[in-house]
Enzyme design. Structure first.
Site, PDB file in Angstrom:
ATOM      1  N   ALA A  71       7.176  68.741  65.772  1.00 39.50           N
ATOM      2  CA  ALA A  71       6.340  69.148  64.640  1.00 39.50           C
ATOM      3  C   ALA A  71       5.186  70.049  65.052  1.00 39.50           C
ATOM      4  O   ALA A  71       4.870  71.031  64.369  1.00 39.50           O
ATOM      5  CB  ALA A  71       5.798  67.908  63.930  1.00 39.50           C
ATOM      6  N   THR A  99       8.629  51.052  64.104  1.00 37.75           N
ATOM      7  CA  THR A  99       8.214  51.546  62.799  1.00 37.75           C
ATOM      8  C   THR A  99       7.949  53.045  62.850  1.00 37.75           C
ATOM      9  O   THR A  99       7.263  53.538  63.749  1.00 37.75           O
ATOM     10  CB  THR A  99       6.938  50.816  62.332  1.00 37.75           C
ATOM     11  OG1 THR A  99       7.201  49.420  62.259  1.00 37.75           O
ATOM     12  CG2 THR A  99       6.503  51.315  60.967  1.00 37.75           C
ATOM     13  N   CYS A 136       2.240  71.215  79.901  1.00 38.96           N
ATOM     14  CA  CYS A 136       2.721  69.845  80.048  1.00 38.96           C
ATOM     15  C   CYS A 136       2.520  69.334  81.464  1.00 38.96           C
ATOM     16  O   CYS A 136       3.290  68.538  81.968  1.00 38.96           O
ATOM     17  CB  CYS A 136       4.205  69.770  79.671  1.00 38.96           C
ATOM     18  SG  CYS A 136       4.549  70.325  77.999  1.00 38.96           S
TER      19      CYS A 136
END
Length: 378
Positions: free
Chosen positions: A194, A231, A316
């Site tokens: 995203a 979840t 990263c």
């Protein structure tokens, strides 16, 4: 002057649509696994988001599994492919560490697929590797995160399928910047994230085709159709969906970024910079250049002092700057510690790209002046 942010390949600025979707879901609450009204409302948001994210790559909604980001999506794909009984992994030489390190940790033999001087995978070499006994997992990114170079994924997919292998595509950098059709690419699995397209950090997705069977890596519940326990990050997923939708609606606007990128490229090349992947098809808003003898981190610091934020390759490595594996694979180890990446985003302007050039050229002048002083002293 206001700071200029041109490091969208590291993380893009959150789109207002995504921010609004996140806040709305935080206010709404609810667990999509609960059967009461609040849970059912949350479930509707989740499944609607799945449809909107799947549209980003023209996939079927049910093929989308939400993850904590692109790294987890890549890891889940490799874990599942290895669990299917494949014999080896073939990894593009310029793949992101999220793929590279998971391949190395898989326990299977790993072969590196060479790229040419432009950073494009060598398809004949891929064919030779596929002709070896056994079946292969092939990992090939759609577009490189440092250079923006786009690989011939569909052509590679034909070779992989004929050999009975599994093709995993890291589309984290490409999705939302170029059109991507999951079926047309021929991938068995494809990773998305995203925050590379204006959504929130900490959410991604893995898209899988009918030839791929996912084997979950973390246990603890039946969420995501049993593919990933835990979840779901519903506010993040809602923001991901909104960013995906917004990205699709303004794909045509990237043509402007390509023009501004090319103008900056010409200015830097005229001053002696080497443009990596210049002759290849690239993402419209990514520019990777190198200046021999001028360390990447020094260039980044000069740019930052001038109010322009860029990077020295992948973001990263815990803030560390290291020689680019991508540039080395392209046959330029001499430039691997001298390359920088300038990457625009949905809210970048022509003035941003122009200022990046102004600051870099001014910094180069200082750098060359200092080099001359050192030579005179010597």
């Amino acid at each position: 002057m206001s700071p200029v942010y041109l490091d969208h390949n590291a993380t893009s600025v959150v789109r207002p649509q995504a921010r609004a979707a996140v806040m709305a879901m935080l206010d709404q609450g609810g667990n999509p696994s609960s059967i009461h009204s609040s849970g059912r409302a949350a479930r509707r948001v989740l499944e609607q988001a799945r449809e909107r994210v799947s549209a980003l790559v023209s996939a079927v909604a049910g093929s989308v599994t939400f993850t904590s980001g692109g790294t987890e999506a890549n890891a889940l794909a490799l874990h599942s492919a290895v669990s299917s009984g494949l014999d080896r992994i073939l990894v593009g030489a310029t793949e992101h560490d999220a793929v590279w390190e998971n391949a190395q940790a898989s326990g299977l033999p790993v072969t590196t697929l060479a790229v040419n001087a432009q950073g494009i995978v060598d398809l004949p070499a891929l064919q030779v590797a596929l002709d070896q006994p056994g079946k292969s997992l092939v990992c090939l990114m759609l577009a490189n995160n440092e250079t923006g170079v786009i690989h011939p994924v569909a052509e590679a997919a034909d070779l992989v399928r004929t050999a009975g292998g599994w093709l995993h595509v890291d589309a984290v950098q490409a999705a939302g910047k170029i059109g991507a059709d999951f079926s047309a690419l021929g991938a068995d699995s494809l990773a998305l994230s995203a925050h590379k397209l204006g959504g929130p950090q900490g959410v991604g997705a893995l898209v899988c085709g009918t030839r791929a069977t996912l084997v979950r890596r973390q246990q603890g519940g039946g969420q995501e159709r049993g593919r990933r326990a835990g979840t779901e990050n519903l506010p993040g997923i809602a923001g991901f969906a909104a960013a995906s939708e917004a990205s699709l609606s303004d794909l045509a606007a990237w043509a402007d970024q390509a023009r501004w990128r090319d103008q900056l490229q010409a200015r830097l090349a005229a001053a002696g910079a080497v443009v990596l992947g210049a002759a290849a098809e690239r993402l419209p808003q990514t520019l990777c250049v190198a200046m021999s003898g001028w360390a990447s981190e020094t260039q980044v610091m000069h740019m930052d002092l001038g109010g322009v934020m860029i990077s020295a390759g992948a973001a990263c490595s815990s803030g560390k700057v290291k020689a680019s594996r991508t540039v080395t694979a392209m046959g330029r180890p001499d430039l691997a510690a001298c390359s920088i990446r300038i990457s625009g985003g949905w809210n970048s302007s022509e003035a941003d790209w122009t200022r990046a050039g102004d600051v870099w050229l001014a910094a180069l002048e200082v750098h060359l002046s200092r080099q001359n002083q050192v030579r005179e002293v010597a």
